[in-house]
Structures are given as structure tokens and as C-alpha cells.
Design an enzyme around this catalytic site. Structure first.
Site, PDB file in Angstrom:
ATOM      1  N   ASP A 291       0.348   0.047  15.874  1.00 31.69           N
ATOM      2  CA  ASP A 291       0.326   1.308  16.658  1.00 31.69           C
ATOM      3  C   ASP A 291      -0.438   1.088  17.955  1.00 31.69           C
ATOM      4  O   ASP A 291      -1.648   1.286  18.002  1.00 31.69           O
ATOM      5  CB  ASP A 291      -0.321   2.402  15.816  1.00 31.69           C
ATOM      6  CG  ASP A 291      -0.213   3.769  16.470  1.00 31.69           C
ATOM      7  OD1 ASP A 291       0.559   3.925  17.430  1.00 31.69           O
ATOM      8  OD2 ASP A 291      -0.934   4.673  16.011  1.00 31.69           O
ATOM      9  N   GLU A 325      -1.062   7.583  24.852  1.00 33.56           N
ATOM     10  CA  GLU A 325      -0.337   8.395  23.861  1.00 33.56           C
ATOM     11  C   GLU A 325      -1.293   8.977  22.838  1.00 33.56           C
ATOM     12  O   GLU A 325      -1.128  10.111  22.395  1.00 33.56           O
ATOM     13  CB  GLU A 325       0.729   7.533  23.155  1.00 33.56           C
ATOM     14  CG  GLU A 325       1.684   8.325  22.259  1.00 33.56           C
ATOM     15  CD  GLU A 325       1.207   8.482  20.798  1.00 33.56           C
ATOM     16  OE1 GLU A 325       1.803   9.265  20.065  1.00 33.56           O
ATOM     17  OE2 GLU A 325       0.218   7.834  20.413  1.00 33.56           O
ATOM     18  N   GLU A 326      -2.291   8.199  22.461  1.00 32.43           N
ATOM     19  CA  GLU A 326      -3.112   8.577  21.307  1.00 32.43           C
ATOM     20  C   GLU A 326      -3.937   9.840  21.527  1.00 32.43           C
ATOM     21  O   GLU A 326      -4.068  10.668  20.624  1.00 32.43           O
ATOM     22  CB  GLU A 326      -4.047   7.419  20.912  1.00 32.43           C
ATOM     23  CG  GLU A 326      -3.325   6.196  20.342  1.00 32.43           C
ATOM     24  CD  GLU A 326      -2.626   6.453  19.013  1.00 32.43           C
ATOM     25  OE1 GLU A 326      -2.671   7.574  18.515  1.00 32.43           O
ATOM     26  OE2 GLU A 326      -2.004   5.512  18.492  1.00 32.43           O
ATOM     27  N   HIS A 423      -4.308   3.797  12.637  1.00 30.61           N
ATOM     28  CA  HIS A 423      -5.586   4.316  13.173  1.00 30.61           C
ATOM     29  C   HIS A 423      -6.819   3.812  12.420  1.00 30.61           C
ATOM     30  O   HIS A 423      -7.888   4.402  12.541  1.00 30.61           O
ATOM     31  CB  HIS A 423      -5.612   5.860  13.181  1.00 30.61           C
ATOM     32  CG  HIS A 423      -4.568   6.476  14.044  1.00 30.61           C
ATOM     33  ND1 HIS A 423      -4.451   7.849  14.187  1.00 30.61           N
ATOM     34  CD2 HIS A 423      -3.593   5.939  14.824  1.00 30.61           C
ATOM     35  CE1 HIS A 423      -3.437   8.113  15.010  1.00 30.61           C
ATOM     36  NE2 HIS A 423      -2.908   6.967  15.404  1.00 30.61           N
TER      37      HIS A 423
END
Lengths: 464, 464
Positions: A291, A325-326, A423
């Protein structure tokens, strides 16, 4: 009738040549599996740079590195698109324990949620109130919540086959849990990690205080799934259990960062733009391999694979590595804003942001006509064990581009292991398999090839 | 015409009730994902027992453990089926290096192939001749091979999507390489590990000397893929490179072992037997989690899931944990032999021996009529992302049962990572994902449910 419709599509789009398409796809897959660059790039991003939280030195290193790598590919254009991003810093490692009686404490693994405020310098200690979700707060009322830490412990539903769906059913606790608990006088929140695996790794992720005044904002942390189970059992046995949390994360002023963009300019329709991308930022705990390092290097390899196999796109094909994005989506929003200001015509966008696992197919956010078109290509993907061509969500970064004519698509890899790593400090390079990553890149390049060759069906053509 | 044919099948087999089937499958999957036992069983087999080579103490422990666990499930019958198995023992760890000049040596990772003879006590040192496969031996001739170690270095083809297919294209080097090289006077063989990953772990596996007289048998070892690459480069630079190998493996007399069998006796057609199984033995380097601990615990859970969801099979359903698939297939042969002697009527057999990865579907070795029947069930599996229902190989252990009427089937999990672990010290519990394992068990239980409910179409019904 359906045949007539399909013939109409063929006339609009040029004749489908399955043999030629199968050969081109064969070249793409073979090149990806023998001369792919995605895995090497990911190795560098993960092991030489590491976690790339927006505003961090690592995020800037990733911008510099990917720009240089794209420049080495001989694309027609490579550039940086400036964008202001939030800068949140975790600070020193968080520390937490629960205490069933003075002197009887047990340490547990926690991490601050992204965007959370710090605890007081000396930490925070309070009793806990365990809830199954935000909806429980009201029935408990201020009386039972005030002065306590709210412990959101609704697990991801293991019976849902798509783990993304299961995640969606839980993530409100993480995103809005603090803002909601603050309304009832809670002094902090603790959220069960969004993972289907029982282990000791806490999973961070974005959270928002919404319109909570700054003075009323309370610290929010994630607790590992093992920790959550233990804590829940302990509270049942001893409702007076107190929880201690110390974290010194901090939000700084926004800083300048960049989307990284590379382009092969279309030979026939240069103003019809197709993009493929992932997000370059990641959380800070692991190295962001799944990710979304995976999506970035796959997207970079899409352009390289098309060049390497000798395909000359009719339309302009861009790789876009989005920043932030996060915890903000600033990169995705900026890209769409600039595109709108420049009156650019984006006809297709594909995002890979679901991990570098074996690809199973794609989801499409588009008109029925385009979805029918895609179904006609299914046979071409069968030899590569790509079966899933469904209507659905595409990706966060490309979402802001959406208009009624264009096709948005998302790569759908196997999702079973994704949230084991998502994450958390376990989102690392060794959990990405080279072949699985490469098969994803080849599938993406093949879809781009087909949409470039046969074009998008605009809505007005269908209505007319 | 096709409709008529399908209606005929329905008449033969009872009416398909999709709603009821969907509900039963929903129960099966939900139970597997929330109350599955497969992962716990595998934890014990892998971490409390470990590698279970035929004839070893661990193999016997696995027999005792799985029998006791099956007995705890309240099946109608649990028993052991005696079978004599070969006993080959690796001995002390192998040791190998190559030497480009006296005193200039580099250690490499090797392991004896299963069934190989030992080297002389002091080891074996000789020059190497690298080949791309058995077919190269003839053109080289005795002159260039005699007194040397033949180094088989044809890699698995990375461009083949199914890694099993890629494996099949290479494994002759491992299985027959020593017997063939001995004919040309080689003193030993070294085989590149059957893996698509470049790493330092050698992969063992079975080999056969065929009809080579005992006195002419030469030692055979696998070298890690990294080692093979290094060695190949070194030989090109220095053709006089010498290789040293020491291994003291040994073949003992056959010993008694067991297939472990449990049964739910059918309520309506007890004499129609359906089996589901994997093999309980494994290689000795890792703990055999994927190969084939996974298949064993999934098969055990199939019977448990059927009971737990309240399904009462019409036909007799047996779980069979076969002994000695890896280096002899004695368990599979014994089971078929006993079935034949007892005139048992086996109508269906399902094997899981391709790893505990996300299930993608099944392959079937059966008549066209039964394959068509299966295609009609595809829709039922779609919610679980099971798409692949193809004609093909089922499994080694159930192969000996084959007859023209019965249906043989194999679970087909995602194959991309399988050969990273296969027969190597990295085939360990932590590389099995709980959900992926459970989804496999649920898919197997669902297929068994459907075949039990609707039955098999015997060939004479179709011809008639």
C-alpha cells in the site's frame, strides 16, 4: 438486437482482432514475467527509502527516485505536479498499558491514528468503555462515557469474502470514532486494528475530527487485534480496568510535495488521455510495499511494457504517481483540478491500490455500454486466469476525475492477505511475491492496450 | 438439444434446488471462516510434529494425532489402514562447495534428493558438466561426461502462468537425471532446484534410479537457484571448476505405516463412496505445511463442516489421509487395492495437494457428462470467487482408484507462490494464510455436498 448493438460498437471503435490482441497480450505477459522492472523498483522504494508519509523526507526521496526512473524510460514527457500536502508526524514510539489494580499492568501494542493529537506529555490514564461501534455511544450516553477512553472493538466480519467489503464495514470506528466520542465527553479513543488476523501489530490509518473544535480533540490510537481481545476479556472480568496511553504525534503546517507524471503522447489522438496510477505516499509503520508501492511500480511498468513490446499508443498514456492518498487525497484532487483547468480530455483511468497480490480481474465505474465492451475481452484474459470483470469502485486517487463519459477502473488482486499488512509494520517488501506483482502489471498493461486500441464509447454515441 | 440433455440429467439426479444449495454453501463458508479447525490442526502438525517423511517418528506421530482428532469428531468410523512404506533418511546435513583453484572455494546450499545414495564418506570431488536437460547427454557423449558431475540447470519457465505446468517441464531432470547420467559414466548429479524464486534454499524431491544396478548408482543433490546461477557463471569463466559434495543419506528396509481414514456412512446409498483427502507424509526439510499438511487438514474439516452445518450425506463420505505420496505412493496404491478387493464402489474422489492458497477452482478427470453437470454449479461458487472448473489432473493419491464411471477432482488453489516453498525448508506454517486455507476447505466441502446431493452420472446412463 444485442448483436446489432455490438456491431455498432465495432463500427465506432474499429474491428476487434482477437488474434492480434492475443499475440500482443502474450508479449506483454512474457515480458513482464521475464524482464519486468516492477519488483526491482519496489525493492528500492521499500528497502532503500521505506515508509513515505506525506511531507516526510522519504516521500520526497520517492518523488526524486521515481521521476529519475521514469526519465530513464525514454517517455515523451516526465514532470512533477506541485501539490500542498498535510504533514503529520508520529514522534517517538507510542506507549500503552492497562492496569487492573495499582501496580498490576500489562503492556499492549498501540499506534497513533494518522491525524490524531498527542496525549498530555505525561500520558493519559482513564477507565475504558468498550463499544461495538459509534451507534452504541448514544445509548450509553454522556454519563457512562465522560472522562473515559472509548474502546471501539467491532472486528472486521470474517464471513465476508471480499476483505475490502469487510473493511468498509468497520472503518467508520477509526475514521470518525474520536470525533463522535468527544461529543460525549470521552478523553481518548482506542480502536481495534482493522485486520482479520490475530497478531500483535497495530494498524494505523486516517482519522478525522470533523468539525470538533481544536480544544475538544481527543487522542486516538489503534490497538493490535491480540491486544483488543485481551483487553476486552480483561474489562469483562474487571470493569474498573484503567488504560494508559502516551503518544506525542503532531500536525505541522502543509508542505509542498508532488505528483510524479510520465507520458507517452498518443500518435493518433494525443488529446484523449488515459492514465494509470497508484499512490506514492504510504503510512510510516512499514515500508508501504503493498500500500501502495506495488501500484506505483506496476503503473510505471505498464508504460515500459507497452514500449518494450513495440506498441505505439494511439492515445496519450500517462502514469501518475499520486501524493497523499492516505491522509488527504490532495494529489488526486490536484491532478483533477489541473486537468479541468487545462480542459484536458481524460477518457480512461486505471488505479492499482489493493496490493501486489495475484490479479483476479478489474472493477469498472463506467457506462453499461463500456462494461459490455469489456465483457467481450474476457476471453483474452482467460489464459492468464483473470476472471473478474465487475461493476464497482475504481480507486481513490482517480475518483476526482470522474465524468459521465469516461471509464474508471481498478485492479482487483486477491484480497485475502491484504489487511494482514495494511497500514501496519508488516507491510514490507518480503510480503510481495515477484510473480504476483508482475502478473498485475501485465494485466494492467493489457487492459490499457485494449482500451487504447478500441477506444472508449462516449455516452452521447450511445444515446444518439 | 442441450436443454433436453440437461433435463435428462436432472431426472437422473433429482432436481437442482439452487436456493437450498446456496443456503447450504453459505453455511459451509461461514462456518469454515468463523469456526474452522483446519488452521489449528495445521499448527499442530507443523509446529508440534514437523516434517513427516515416510517411516519417520514424525510420520507416526501425525498418524496418531490425526486419528485421535478424527475420533473426536463423532464420525461413524475411524480406522488405520496398514501399508508398508520406504524409509529413506537424510542423515547429517549435506555439505558442498565449488573450487576454481586449490584453496579457492565457495560454499553453496545443497540437499540430497529423496532416494539418493550417499557420497563416499569423505565426499566426492569432480569437474562439472552443465546441461540444459537429459536430452543433452547423448550429444555430449560418454567422453565429456565420464568421471564428472552432471549439473542439470534448466530453470522452470517463468512465462507459463500455471507454475505446475512449469514444474512438469523441468522435473524429469530431478526424477531421472541420475539414472540417465550414470549411463554415461557420471559420478554424481546436481540439479537446479525446482523453484521460480531466486534464493538460497535447495528443494528436495523424489528421484529414481530406474533399473540402474545398485553398484552404478550415483549420488544426486539439489542446489539452490542462487547457487545454480552462481555455479553456472563460474563454470563459464572457469570450465575446470571442481565441485565437492558430501551427503550420507541412506535407504532402510520398508517399515509399516498407515493411511488414516474416517467416515460418515451414507444415509441412503451407503455403498456409494466419496472420498476427500491429502497426503500426511511430507519431505523433511520444512514442516510440510503447504505440501500437504494443508490438504490433510482441509479434508478433515470437510467432514466436520458437513456435520457442523447439519448436513446428512446420502452417500458415504470418507476422509483419507494418504501415507507416502512423496516417495512411493504406497498409501494411494494400498487404498485402491483394498477398495478393489472389498469391491467397494467409489463414485467420487477429491484431492487437495497443491498448497493452502486461495482456491481458484477445481480440475476434473471425468466424463463429459459429469463435467457439464459441474459447469451448471459454477454460479453457486461465484460469490466465493471460485471461477475455474476445468478438465485436468486430479491428484496423485486418488489416481489409482480411477475407473470410467467415477469423478476424480483436484482443488486448484492459486499457484504463484507454491514452488517458492515446495519441498524446501521454507514450507512452513507461517506461509499459510488462515483465510486462504479455510476458503479451500469450504470450497471442497461445497463440492462434496453437491456431488453427494445430486450424484454422479454413470457412463452407462449416458450411453443408454
Amino acid at each position: 438486437m444485442k448483436k446489432l448493438f455490438f456491431l455498432m460498437i465495432l463500427c465506432l471503435a474499429g474491428t476487434v482482432n482477437s488474434q492480434e490482441d492475443a499475440e500482443q497480450m502474450d508479449k506483454i505477459y512474457k515480458t513482464a514475467l521475464t524482464e519486468g522492472k516492477a519488483y526491482d523498483w519496489l525493492n528500492h522504494l521499500s528497502n532503500q527509502i521505506g515508509g513515505r508519509l506525506s511531507g516526510s523526507v522519504q516521500a520526497q526521496q520517492a518523488v526524486d527516485y521515481t521521476k529519475a526512473e521514469l526519465e530513464s524510460l525514454g517517455l515523451d514527457k516526465v514532470w512533477l505536479q506541485p501539490v500542498m500536502v498535510p504533514k503529520w508526524v508520529r514522534g517517538t514510539p507510542e506507549f500503552a498499558y492497562f492496569e487492573t489494580a495499582p501496580g498490576q499492568s500489562t503492556n499492549v501494542s498501540v499506534c497513533a491514528l494518522g491525524g490524531s493529537v498527542a496525549t498530555p506529555v505525561g500520558g493519559l490514564k482513564a477507565e475504558l468503555v468498550e463499544v461495538n461501534g459509534i451507534e452504541d455511544l448514544k445509548s450509553l450516553g454522556r454519563e457512562k462515557i465522560e472522562g473515559k477512553i472509548v474502546f471501539y472493538n467491532r472486528p472486521m466480519d470474517p464471513t465476508v469474502i471480499s476483505t475490502f467489503e469487510s473493511y468498509s464495514g468497520c472503518v467508520d470506528q477509526r475514521y470518525s470514532g474520536a470525533a463522535e466520542a468527544a461529543k460525549f465527553g470521552a478523553v481518548g479513543v482506542l480502536v481495534r486494528s482493522m485486520s482479520l488476523k490475530l497478531d500483535d501489530h497495530p494498524h494505523t490509518g486516517s482519522m478525522s475530527y470533523g468539525d470538533t473544535p481544536v480544544a475538544d480533540r481527543i487522542p486516538a490510537a489503534a490497538i493490535s487485534t491480540n491486544g483488543a481481545e485481551l483487553l476486552s476479556t480483561t474489562i469483562k472480568l474487571n470493569p474498573k480496568t484503567r488504560f494508559y496511553l502516551r503518544q506525542n504525534c503532531k500536525q505541522f503546517d502543509d508542505v509542498e510535495s508532488y505528483n510524479v507524471i510520465g507520458e507517452i503522447t498518443g500518435s493518433q489522438f494525443p488529446n484523449e488521455i488515459m492514465i494509470v496510477g497508484g499512490h506514492l505516499d504510504s503510512w510510516d509503520l512499514g515500508d508501504g510495499s503493498h500500500d501502495d508501492g506495488a501500484g506505483c511500480v506496476q503503473s510505471m511498468d505498464v508504460l515500459r511494457l507497452l514500449k518494450k513490446t513495440g506498441y505505439k499508443p494511439k492515445r496519450t498514456i500517462r502514469v501518475v504517481l499520486f501524493m497523499n492518498e492516505e491522509n488527504g487525497l490532495r494529489g488526486g484532487n490536484k491532478y483533477a483540478e489541473v486537468a479541468k483547468n487545462k480542459k484536458e480530455n481524460h477518457v480512461f483511468a486505471l488505479e492499482s491500490d489493493a496490493g501486489g497480490f495475484t490479479p483476479r480481474g478489474f472493477s469498472f465505474d463506467c457506462s453499461e455500454a463500456n462494461l459490455e465492451r469489456v465483457q467481450e475481452w474476457k476471453k483474452l484474459f482467460e489464459p492468464y486466469l483473470i476472471h473478474m470483470f465487475v461493476k464497482g469502485y475504481s480507486g481513490a486517487d482517480i475518483g476526482p476525475l470522474k465524468n459521465q463519459d469516461m471509464v474508471l477502473a481498478g485492479l482487483r488482486p486477491d484480497s485475502q492477505r491484504y489487511f494482514d499488512h495494511h497500514h501496519a509494520e508488516t507491510d514490507t517488501f518480503e510480503h510481495v511475491n515477484k510473480r504476483e506483482l508482475e502478473l498485475g502489471a501485465a494485466s494492467m498493461a493489457s487492459l490499457i492496450y485494449l482500451f487504447d486500441k478500441y477506444g472508449i464509447i462516449p455516452n452521447n454515441k450511445i444515446k444518439g
